[in-house]
Design an enzyme around this catalytic site. Structure first.
Site, PDB file in Angstrom:
ATOM      1  N   HIS A   1     -21.217 -17.015  14.346  1.00 52.23           N
ATOM      2  CA  HIS A   1     -20.140 -16.264  13.675  1.00 52.23           C
ATOM      3  C   HIS A   1     -20.684 -15.309  12.619  1.00 52.23           C
ATOM      4  O   HIS A   1     -19.979 -14.397  12.194  1.00 52.23           O
ATOM      5  CB  HIS A   1     -19.037 -17.199  13.141  1.00 52.23           C
ATOM      6  CG  HIS A   1     -19.323 -17.902  11.846  1.00 52.23           C
ATOM      7  ND1 HIS A   1     -19.736 -19.212  11.772  1.00 52.23           N
ATOM      8  CD2 HIS A   1     -19.226 -17.493  10.569  1.00 52.23           C
ATOM      9  CE1 HIS A   1     -19.880 -19.565  10.512  1.00 52.23           C
ATOM     10  NE2 HIS A   1     -19.579 -18.534   9.756  1.00 52.23           N
TER      11      HIS A   1
ATOM     12  N   ASP B   1     -22.980 -23.004  17.062  1.00 55.99           N
ATOM     13  CA  ASP B   1     -22.734 -21.817  16.234  1.00 55.99           C
ATOM     14  C   ASP B   1     -24.066 -21.220  15.754  1.00 55.99           C
ATOM     15  O   ASP B   1     -24.404 -21.290  14.585  1.00 55.99           O
ATOM     16  CB  ASP B   1     -21.848 -22.218  15.045  1.00 55.99           C
ATOM     17  CG  ASP B   1     -21.127 -21.026  14.450  1.00 55.99           C
ATOM     18  OD1 ASP B   1     -21.585 -19.896  14.667  1.00 55.99           O
ATOM     19  OD2 ASP B   1     -20.101 -21.229  13.769  1.00 55.99           O
TER      20      ASP B   1
ATOM     21  N   SER C   1     -22.991 -20.337   5.454  1.00 53.69           N
ATOM     22  CA  SER C   1     -23.078 -20.280   6.903  1.00 53.69           C
ATOM     23  C   SER C   1     -24.440 -19.776   7.304  1.00 53.69           C
ATOM     24  O   SER C   1     -24.908 -18.769   6.781  1.00 53.69           O
ATOM     25  CB  SER C   1     -22.011 -19.349   7.465  1.00 53.69           C
ATOM     26  OG  SER C   1     -20.840 -20.061   7.658  1.00 53.69           O
TER      27      SER C   1
HETATM   28  N1  ARG Z   1     -14.768 -21.657   9.038  1.00 55.49           N
HETATM   29  C1  ARG Z   1     -16.052 -21.075   9.188  1.00 55.49           C
HETATM   30  C2  ARG Z   1     -16.365 -20.193   7.975  1.00 55.49           C
HETATM   31  O1  ARG Z   1     -15.661 -20.116   7.064  1.00 55.49           O
HETATM   32  C3  ARG Z   1     -16.208 -20.342  10.491  1.00 55.49           C
HETATM   33  C4  ARG Z   1     -15.380 -19.114  10.686  1.00 55.49           C
HETATM   34  C5  ARG Z   1     -15.598 -18.380  11.974  1.00 55.49           C
HETATM   35  N2  ARG Z   1     -15.028 -19.078  13.109  1.00 55.49           N
HETATM   36  C6  ARG Z   1     -13.744 -18.970  13.509  1.00 55.49           C
HETATM   37  N3  ARG Z   1     -13.346 -19.748  14.465  1.00 55.49           N
HETATM   38  N4  ARG Z   1     -12.883 -18.130  12.982  1.00 55.49           N
HETATM   39  O2  ARG Z   1     -16.578 -19.079   7.857  1.00 55.49           O
HETATM   40  N1  GLU Z   2     -18.089 -20.786   7.760  1.00 53.94           N
HETATM   41  C1  GLU Z   2     -18.427 -20.592   6.366  1.00 53.94           C
HETATM   42  C2  GLU Z   2     -19.264 -19.335   6.143  1.00 53.94           C
HETATM   43  O1  GLU Z   2     -19.113 -18.372   6.849  1.00 53.94           O
HETATM   44  C3  GLU Z   2     -19.072 -21.811   5.848  1.00 53.94           C
HETATM   45  C4  GLU Z   2     -18.045 -22.818   5.681  1.00 53.94           C
HETATM   46  C5  GLU Z   2     -17.745 -23.078   4.238  1.00 53.94           C
HETATM   47  O2  GLU Z   2     -16.936 -22.358   3.633  1.00 53.94           O
HETATM   48  O3  GLU Z   2     -18.362 -24.023   3.739  1.00 53.94           O
HETATM   49  O4  GLU Z   2     -20.025 -19.241   5.217  1.00 53.94           O
END
Ligand code: ARG
Ligand code: GLU
Length: 720
Positions: free
Chosen positions: A86, A222, A654
């Site tokens: 991502h 991921d 991330s």
């Molecule tokens: N929750 C994760 C982060 O904050 C992954 C976000 C990307 N993935 C998604 N399914 N939208 O960024």
């Molecule tokens: N998916 C998050 C990012 O893009 C990390 C998840 C979190 O917020 O800990 O950094």
């Protein structure tokens, strides 16, 4: 009163702090002074200098900030870097076409010539970190107002940053820590020839999609691979076919030995933002006002987008990216609010404040002072609450209408034209060219946006009092009996600003007919909104925020003065940090317990053919059927996919490496569990977990799935 006495009288304060062993995102250069003993007690085998050193090579030399918002780590002596799918998403999409759809099918360079340069992608190393508080406070006038202080600080920072990099190719920035009680200087090195090396298909990298996002148990790989290229001198260089793979000072060994529950883990990366030292007033506002308001507004938007995306493939693609972005924080805020509620966060803060006040009032230096401070906090949040609501209705409601965003592209051009017509210096001609070039703007579907406009204006009418509305928008609403649908219909029938074709035609005769276009209702509404917020809301909100910051600065200073036994960590601010904890499971609710890892079997269980979130790629199924896991299987023969640990992380982490006690890579951080997203505000050791992609699954995908096993040869793989 000394602290030991305080400890006897006010056990709560100390109990609540002592138990939080896993909380914190620590500054790497302070590990020796603050953490290394505790880390060793928890199993860490490294010295502080092996983790961070300015002169010798250390783990820090294998960590980069990736593309501004993520982290990545170096895993070979040839500049190979690993981050999240991502995080590489933008690059993968950028290189994808209908005939070469890397998003759907994955991408694998089979040799260095096949690696693809990605324009505008950079990675940044931290060369050194140094405290510069006294230099930032140079020439500070004790009687200066908050605004004056702010400008003195800004001026000093400029000088420090310039000084730090004179005669080098480095960059530098200074950031406040503990609300400006301390300042640190970061010297950086940024590389700009970054090439895409590999990425799994979205059905593997994003398996589970929005449904699984922020959730445990998790099953997506991921990850994505890139490579840093440098000039022949190993220094940053613009893209050139003559550039060579970068030779790093350190690359991470990759361990396929696995881990057990309870093992020491460490996350090294660039966490974005936390707010751990807020008062009860702020947390109350967050839980009861801000998050519910934002969640409700996003829920409406998402439902409308989803409905239309389901109806047409074209609309689905048009909104896919926007939808994912809106959905991500919608879900995060929801989880955060739930978590804070069930942990009684506001109550806990209040109790702490009461007891802390008592400690402070028993100390001669602080006697009476903090009562005033808390009264001030209370007062300012009462005022800020209205402003923050206004800001939310701007960014989450009005800006949720694509037509408004579209029209915003035209705001400056009218001003520049007026300047030009008055014979003044004007950027009109350049601006006109730029706008013409940027058309088509991001596509929107008219029917969808009419629905969004209707819903958002109705929410606006419900949520924002008449006196707090921009004049033209309010008169428009009044003329239509406050009916969003009627305003939306009127706007879309009478405006030239709502689609690319009309806008293009308009730009062709813009100079002749500008006065006509300036009377366009969509334009008048948008210009009115922007002006109102820019002059009446944002400056006030900024002012309040500055004041809140000053109060927080005093508050944190008092805590650090009065609780000498506690180790404080500064809130995350997109600078390099170390978090450490243990591989650990959790119980999300009474009677429910989650294991600390998942396996490929779970992917097969989740499979839903025809559902694009839960499709299993045929080749992966084949490998599963043959149980062809090679050296990547765990002792029990199963292939582990992801695991969780108690490392305190946030957005920006991330892609961060998750390291074992010896500093070997065992996984890549990519998310947090829903119950634990509250950790940006309060860390609950029983619920807060970071979610990690097991590096064995990463290697399995590279080697067995993609047939790109040649890449493993440049890695330092640590096996049994
Ligand atoms: N929750 C994760 C982060 O904050 C992954 C976000 C990307 N993935 C998604 N399914 N939208 O960024
Ligand atoms: N998916 C998050 C990012 O893009 C990390 C998840 C979190 O917020 O800990 O950094």
């Amino acid at each position: 009163m000394n602290l030991r006495k305080a400890l006897l009288i006010f056990p709560f304060i100390f109990l609540s702090f002592v138990s939080l062993a896993d909380e914190g995102m620590w500054l790497p250069q302070l590990l020796n002074a603050l953490n290394i003993k505790d880390m060793k007690k928890n199993g860490c085998k490294l010295t502080a200098e092996q983790i961070y050193s300015v002169n010798k090579s250390s783990l820090k030399d294998a960590i980069v900030q990736f593309g501004g918002g993520c982290t990545a780590e170096i895993i070979s002596q040839q500049g190979l870097i690993l981050t999240n799918h991502h995080c590489g998403y933008g690059a993968i999409v950028y290189h994808s076409t209908v005939t070469k759809d890397y998003l759907t099918n994955g991408f694998w360079a089979m040799n260095k010539n096949e690696e693809i340069y990605t324009p505008n992608l950079t990675v940044t190393f931290i060369k050194s970190i140094e405290e510069v508080t006294s230099r930032v406070m140079n020439n500070m006038n004790a009687n200066a107002s908050e605004l004056q202080r702010d400008s003195i600080i800004k001026a000093n920072i400029k000088i420090i940053e310039a000084d730090a990099i004179k005669g080098t190719h480095y960059g530098a920035f200074v950031r406040p820590f503990f609300y400006g009680n301390e300042y640190y200087l970061f010297v950086t090195e940024t590389f700009r020839d970054i090439r895409m090396v590999g990425a799994p298909p979205a059905s593997i990298g994003k398996f589970g999609g929005e449904t699984d996002n922020w959730m445990w148990p998790r099953h997506n790989a991921d990850f994505a691979l890139f490579r840093i290229y440098a000039g022949k001198d190993n220094k940053p260089a613009d893209f050139s076919p003559d550039n060579v793979p970068y030779t790093p000072k350190h690359s991470l060994p990759v361990s396929i030995k696995g881990y057990e529950k309870g093992d020491f883990t460490m996350v090294y990366g660039f966490p974005g933002r936390t707010q751990e030292y807020l008062t009860s007033y702020a947390v109350e506002m967050l839980v009861n006002e801000t998050n519910p308001r934002r969640v409700a507004l996003r829920e409406k938007r998402l439902a409308i987008m989803e409905e239309d995306m389901k109806k047409s493939n074209e609309v689905r693609l048009m909104y896919a990216n926007a939808y994912a972005g809106v959905a991500n924080y919608y879900k995060k805020w929801y989880g955060e609010m739930q978590g804070l509620k069930s942990y009684n966060a506001v109550e806990k803060k209040r109790e702490f404040e009461k007891e802390f006040l008592a400690v402070a009032n028993a100390n001669s230096a602080y006697k009476g002072k903090l009562d005033d401070m808390f009264n001030e906090f209370k007062k300012i949040y009462a005022e800020y609450s209205t402003l923050s609501k206004q800001m939310d209705y701007y960014s989450e409601c009005l800006m949720g209408i694509d037509g408004i965003r579209f029209t915003m592209n035209f705001i400056n051009i009218f001003n520049e034209l007026k300047k030009k017509n008055a014979g003044k210096d004007s950027k009109f001609d350049d601006l006109l060219k730029t706008i013409k070039k940027s058309i088509p703007f991001r596509n929107m579907n008219k029917e969808t946006d009419i629905k969004l406009c209707t819903a958002m204006l109705n929410e606006y009418v419900k949520g924002v009092e008449k006196i707090n509305r921009p004049f033209y928008l309010d008169s428009l609403l009044s003329a239509h009996n406050n009916d969003g649908a009627s305003v939306a219909k009127f706007l879309y029938e009478n405006s030239s600003f709502i689609d690319n074709t009309k806008a293009k035609a308009m730009l062709d005769d813009f100079e002749q007919n500008a006065s006509l276009y300036e009377r366009d209702p969509y334009y008048k509404m948008t210009a009115g909104i922007v002006k109102y917020y820019q002059t009446a809301v944002i400056p006030q909100a900024n002012y309040d925020e500055l004041h809140i910051n000053e109060l927080q600065k005093e508050y944190v200073k008092a805590m650090r003065d009065l609780m000498k036994d506690k180790k404080f960590w500064p809130d995350a601010n997109s600078t390099l940090r170390v978090a450490y904890g243990k591989v650990n499971d959790y119980e999300p609710r009474a009677g429910v317990s989650y294991k600390h890892y998942t396996t490929l079997d779970g992917i097969m269980e989740k499979e839903k053919p025809g559902d694009d979130e839960f499709n299993v790629f045929p080749k992966l199924k084949e490998l599963y059927t043959k149980k062809d896991y090679g050296q990547y299987a765990d002792k029990d023969g199963k292939l582990r996919v992801a695991f969780i640990a108690s490392n305190h992380t946030t957005g920006g982490n991330s892609g961060s490496p998750v390291l074992n006690a010896k500093g070997e890579l065992i996984g890549t951080n990519f998310d947090r569990n829903w119950e634990g997203t509250m950790s940006d505000v309060m860390y609950n050791p029983n619920q807060c977990r970071n979610i990690v992609l097991d590096v064995r699954y990463t290697l399995f995908i590279i080697d067995k799935f993609a047939g790109a096993g040649y890449l493993l040869k440049e890695m330092n793989i640590v096996s049994k």
